[in-house]
Design an enzyme around this catalytic site. Structure first.
Site, mmCIF file in Angstrom:
data_model
loop_
_atom_site.group_PDB
_atom_site.id
_atom_site.type_symbol
_atom_site.label_atom_id
_atom_site.label_comp_id
_atom_site.label_asym_id
_atom_site.label_seq_id
_atom_site.Cartn_x
_atom_site.Cartn_y
_atom_site.Cartn_z
ATOM 1 N N GLU A 311 0.820 -1.214 0.000
ATOM 2 C CA GLU A 311 0.000 0.000 0.000
ATOM 3 C C GLU A 311 0.854 1.265 0.000
ATOM 4 O O GLU A 311 0.817 2.059 0.949
ATOM 5 C CB GLU A 311 -0.890 0.008 1.248
ATOM 6 C CG GLU A 311 -1.821 -1.167 1.344
ATOM 7 C CD GLU A 311 -2.463 -1.318 2.715
ATOM 8 O OE1 GLU A 311 -3.494 -2.004 2.805
ATOM 9 O OE2 GLU A 311 -1.936 -0.759 3.699
ATOM 10 N N GLY A 313 1.955 4.979 -0.496
ATOM 11 C CA GLY A 313 1.328 6.285 -0.690
ATOM 12 C C GLY A 313 2.392 7.302 -1.062
ATOM 13 O O GLY A 313 2.452 7.807 -2.179
ATOM 14 N N ARG A 355 4.061 19.142 8.103
ATOM 15 C CA ARG A 355 5.056 18.106 8.423
ATOM 16 C C ARG A 355 6.302 18.629 9.145
ATOM 17 O O ARG A 355 6.784 17.976 10.055
ATOM 18 C CB ARG A 355 5.421 17.306 7.168
ATOM 19 C CG ARG A 355 4.206 16.574 6.562
ATOM 20 C CD ARG A 355 4.577 15.568 5.480
ATOM 21 N NE ARG A 355 5.242 14.422 6.053
ATOM 22 C CZ ARG A 355 6.542 14.210 6.030
ATOM 23 N NH1 ARG A 355 7.339 15.073 5.422
ATOM 24 N NH2 ARG A 355 7.055 13.155 6.600
ATOM 25 N N CYS A 386 0.406 32.555 12.847
ATOM 26 C CA CYS A 386 0.734 33.254 14.075
ATOM 27 C C CYS A 386 1.430 32.362 15.092
ATOM 28 O O CYS A 386 0.929 32.192 16.207
ATOM 29 C CB CYS A 386 -0.534 33.845 14.659
ATOM 30 S SG CYS A 386 -1.181 35.089 13.555
#
Ligand code: LLP
Length: 458
Positions: A311, A313, A355, A386
């Site tokens: 799988e 990604g 990230r 901010c």
């Protein structure tokens, strides 16, 4: 510079710097794209996405084919999913792995056949389970004993004669791999899956209990065992250890029940390069190592090979996309010992790429609307939010004359960029614009302040 020069790793395959100093991606000048679409924008190199999808699939097929096993590759939609990319994955021969009802809805809208879809999730709702059954998904990856009961109930609710639900049991093997603790999911003290370890008081492992429970229910069809060990994995050894553990469990189940499960899913997690010069083991080699480990373990255990699935990604979506920003405030900040750092603020930030703040992830940036001065400075690319942790690129050398109005791009933001974007500070999320053969196509439009205000009922 005379001809267009490929930017190379970590940029997408068709990103080049032209003779005039500006970058083109798949024939589209970033200055034109910014003028037409505005910034920030995620710029997705479609042919690169398709090539990566296909080459991940063919690398795995070749490696497992050589040892005599079949393989299915599911694109993990959590990395980035839209109707168009689900379609591309499907057209390139991949299936689609979804982890919520929302991702399932996108894949179905794209026309991916139900039997080519998997549904994950450690806390699926009854509505999500019912919808997955309705769509005829190829596999529900069950994450707890309680969920097994709920899948049984969902099948019964469909009435007499309903097809049994195809299920895999997600197990944890104790293997911890990948870039950051929070993105490593197979060690024991975490929420995913069922452990293969014998509990302290003895008796069956939670994984074995789940597998034998599935076999007792006519409403369930046991497809196999699933293991996902983490993300941004650069060393294939973890896959080999996890594969051996899963295959041993498969053999033990067969010995006890006579049922040899046909499939084993080893999850996603293949790492990519985020920085120039970063060494990433190539996928054909990783695939061969995993295939050898699987074949070796099956020989030792005396069991036939299962059909495998994976799988990926990030390895498909990550390198395909850059985020295009406009430079705003440029501010030199003095550090200790007479050093200084240039803070280059862009018109996005942690709302379009969480990230760096969440995982301490490192990215690479470049001035893309022109070459800039040969002299470079130590820069930090920050956003417009901010808080001081709103950093996009911790450290990068940029041309010393970088200035407001320049276009700056951050590489390899295709996985977990748009998919983890937020509206922090009521900043609308950027569009995803596909580029291919000199043409642009908006896959996901820019959010507007009106979109945000439409949710606010006053
Ligand atoms: N399969 C399962 C069951 C998963 O949990 C994941 C990722 C994948 C496949 C795809 O993994 P990939 O090939 O993309 O590494 N937000 C984090 C990554 C979280 C990954 C969660 N699961 C990040 O930005 O690094």
């Amino acid at each position: 510079m005379t001809a267009a020069e490929p930017l190379g790793v970590p940029w997408s395959a068709h990103a080049v710097r032209g003779a005039d100093g500006a970058v083109r991606v798949a024939g589209v000048d970033v200055r034109d794209l910014a003028a037409e679409q505005g910034t920030p924008a995620y710029v997705l190199d479609e042919a690169d996405f398709r090539d990566r999808a296909r080459s991940v699939r063919t690398a795995l097929e070749a490696a497992f084919g050589a040892v005599g096993a079949g393989v299915d590759v599911y694109y993990a939609g959590k990395a980035f999913l839209s109707v168009a990319v689900a379609r591309w994955a499907h057209e390139e021969g991949l299936r689609v792995d979804t982890s919520t009802g929302g991702e399932l809805a996108v894949a179905l809208r794209a026309g991916v056949p139900g039997e080519h879809l998997g549904l994950h999730g450690n806390n699926k709702s009854d509505a999500e389970l019912a919808r997955a059954l309705e769509a005829g998904v190829g596999r529900i990856i069950v994450d707890s004993l309680g969920e097994l009961d709920r899948v049984v109930a969902a099948v019964r609710a469909r009435g007499a004669g309903a097809e049994p639900a195809p299920v895999m049991v997600r197990v944890t093997t104790g293997v911890h791999a990948g870039g950051h603790e929070y993105i490593s999911t197979a060690h024991e003290d975490q929420k995913f899956g069922l452990s293969v370890a014998t509990p302290p008081g003895g008796g069956d492992s939670p994984a074995m209990t789940a597998l034998t429970t599935v076999l007792r229910h006519p409403e369930l069809r046991l497809l196999g065992i699933h293991s996902h060990i983490g993300s941004q994995i650069l060393d294939p050894a973890g896959f080999a250890v996890a594969a051996r553990s899963v295959l041993a469990l498969r053999a033990e189940l067969a010995e006890r029940t006579g049922h040899l499960v046909p499939e084993v899913d080893l999850g996603g997690g293949f790492g990519i390069a985020y920085l120039p010069g970063e060494e990433v083991p190539d996928l054909p080699r990783i695939a061969e190592e995993i295939a050898a480990a699987v074949a070796g373990a099956c020989t030792e255990l005396g069991t036939p090979l299962p059909r495998l699935s994976f799988e990926p990604g990030r390895a498909v979506a990550g390198p395909t996309t850059l985020t295009l920003y406009t430079v705003g405030t440029v501010k030199p900040v003095s550090l200790e010992a007479g050093r200084s750092r240039l803070y280059v603020a862009v018109d996005g930030g942690m709302s379009d790429n969480i990230r760096p703040a969440l995982y301490g992830a490192h990215y690479h940036a470049a001035l893309v609307s022109r070459t800039g001065s040969a002299e470079t400075v130590l820069a930090r690319v920050v956003g417009k939010h901010c808080e001081s942790g709103d950093i996009v690129v911790h450290e990068v050398q940029l041309p010393a004359d970088v200035r407001p109005g320049d276009l700056l791009a951050v590489a390899a933001t295709g996985a977990y960029g748009r998919s983890m974007a937020s509206n922090y500070n009521h900043v609308p999320r950027p569009p995803v614009v596909a580029v291919r053969d000199g043409a642009t196509r908006v896959l996901v439009r820019r959010e507007t302040e009106d979109d945000l205000l439409a949710l606010d009922l006053g």
